[in-house]
Design a protein around this motif. Structure first.
Motif, PDB file in Angstrom:
ATOM      1  N   SER A 175      -5.977  -2.526   3.626  1.00  0.00           N
ATOM      2  CA  SER A 175      -5.306  -2.104   4.870  1.00  0.00           C
ATOM      3  C   SER A 175      -6.311  -1.609   5.894  1.00  0.00           C
ATOM      4  O   SER A 175      -6.258  -1.993   7.067  1.00  0.00           O
ATOM      5  CB  SER A 175      -4.282  -1.006   4.563  1.00  0.00           C
ATOM      6  N   GLN A 176      -7.224  -0.759   5.461  1.00  0.00           N
ATOM      7  CA  GLN A 176      -8.228  -0.228   6.389  1.00  0.00           C
ATOM      8  C   GLN A 176      -9.115  -1.335   6.947  1.00  0.00           C
ATOM      9  O   GLN A 176      -9.463  -1.321   8.126  1.00  0.00           O
ATOM     10  CB  GLN A 176      -9.079   0.826   5.688  1.00  0.00           C
ATOM     11  N   SER A 177      -9.482  -2.295   6.114  1.00  0.00           N
ATOM     12  CA  SER A 177     -10.346  -3.391   6.561  1.00  0.00           C
ATOM     13  C   SER A 177      -9.681  -4.247   7.629  1.00  0.00           C
ATOM     14  O   SER A 177     -10.358  -4.848   8.458  1.00  0.00           O
ATOM     15  CB  SER A 177     -10.734  -4.274   5.374  1.00  0.00           C
ATOM     16  N   TYR A 178      -8.351  -4.292   7.601  1.00  0.00           N
ATOM     17  CA  TYR A 178      -7.602  -5.053   8.597  1.00  0.00           C
ATOM     18  C   TYR A 178      -6.985  -4.147   9.663  1.00  0.00           C
ATOM     19  O   TYR A 178      -6.110  -4.571  10.409  1.00  0.00           O
ATOM     20  CB  TYR A 178      -6.525  -5.905   7.906  1.00  0.00           C
ATOM     21  N   ALA A 179      -7.431  -2.898   9.733  1.00  0.00           N
ATOM     22  CA  ALA A 179      -6.999  -1.930  10.747  1.00  0.00           C
ATOM     23  C   ALA A 179      -5.491  -1.674  10.723  1.00  0.00           C
ATOM     24  O   ALA A 179      -4.884  -1.441  11.761  1.00  0.00           O
ATOM     25  CB  ALA A 179      -7.461  -2.358  12.138  1.00  0.00           C
ATOM     26  N   VAL A 180      -4.905  -1.713   9.524  1.00  0.00           N
ATOM     27  CA  VAL A 180      -3.492  -1.384   9.379  1.00  0.00           C
ATOM     28  C   VAL A 180      -3.423   0.068   8.913  1.00  0.00           C
ATOM     29  O   VAL A 180      -3.777   0.376   7.776  1.00  0.00           O
ATOM     30  CB  VAL A 180      -2.785  -2.324   8.375  1.00  0.00           C
ATOM     31  N   ARG A 181      -2.993   0.946   9.796  1.00  0.00           N
ATOM     32  CA  ARG A 181      -2.955   2.375   9.466  1.00  0.00           C
ATOM     33  C   ARG A 181      -1.782   2.733   8.576  1.00  0.00           C
ATOM     34  O   ARG A 181      -1.887   3.594   7.728  1.00  0.00           O
ATOM     35  CB  ARG A 181      -2.909   3.210  10.740  1.00  0.00           C
ATOM     36  N   SER A 212       0.834  -1.195   0.000  1.00  0.00           N
ATOM     37  CA  SER A 212       0.000   0.000   0.000  1.00  0.00           C
ATOM     38  C   SER A 212       0.873   1.250   0.000  1.00  0.00           C
ATOM     39  O   SER A 212       2.056   1.185   0.321  1.00  0.00           O
ATOM     40  CB  SER A 212      -0.926  -0.002   1.221  1.00  0.00           C
ATOM     41  N   GLU A 213       0.255   2.368  -0.382  1.00  0.00           N
ATOM     42  CA  GLU A 213       0.942   3.659  -0.392  1.00  0.00           C
ATOM     43  C   GLU A 213       2.242   3.589  -1.184  1.00  0.00           C
ATOM     44  O   GLU A 213       3.286   4.047  -0.733  1.00  0.00           O
ATOM     45  CB  GLU A 213       1.222   4.136   1.037  1.00  0.00           C
TER      46      GLU A 213
END
Length: 145
Positions: free
Chosen positions: A101-107, A72-73
């Protein structure tokens, strides 16, 4: 394989596009085996420091556990260079919009998530985890002794 503990939530059953352009459904991955998601970015220093050992761990457990990277990013060229530099042989999903990432709470990367066969969310490590600790958890929670 040991059954997962009861009462744990299910992992988000998302789909994504791999670096080779093919699609993957996470639910298909954990239908037969446990899954480890490795969230990373090519510019992440900690990701790079841990990746070689994680790549080796994935090779060690390839017959019993599915490893999947989630980039990501990042941009495609930098991701490809990272994969070559760190000998990443498992499939990698490109998470352009951050939905996975958001669905797995990875900021932000790094992050690691362990999912049991069948889709039970076993453990997450915001900030990632080193290969030795992950190997211990795989043996303790997922793999039969």
């Amino acid at each position: 394989l040991r059954p997962p503990p009861s009462g744990l939530p299910g992992a988000p059953a998302l789909t994504g596009t791999l670096t080779d352009g093919s699609n993957v459904a996470f639910g298909d991955l954990w239908a037969e085996r446990p899954v480890v998601l490795i969230f990373f970015s090519s510019w992440c220093t900690v990701c790079g420091q841990r990746q070689d050992a994680l790549s080796e761990l994935a090779r060690t457990h390839r017959d019993k556990v599915v490893f999947v990277g989630v980039a990501s990013e990042d941009n495609a060229q930098d991701v490809q260079q990272y994969l070559r530099d760190h000998r990443v042989e498992y499939p990698v999903v490109i998470d352009d919009d951050g939905t996975i990432s958001q669905s797995y709470a990875v900021r932000e990367p790094p992050g690691v998530v362990m999912i049991a066969k069948g889709g039970t969310l076993l453990r997450g490590w915001p900030g990632g985890v080193d290969a030795a600790a992950l190997d211990g958890k795989l043996r303790e929670l997922v793999l039969a002794s």
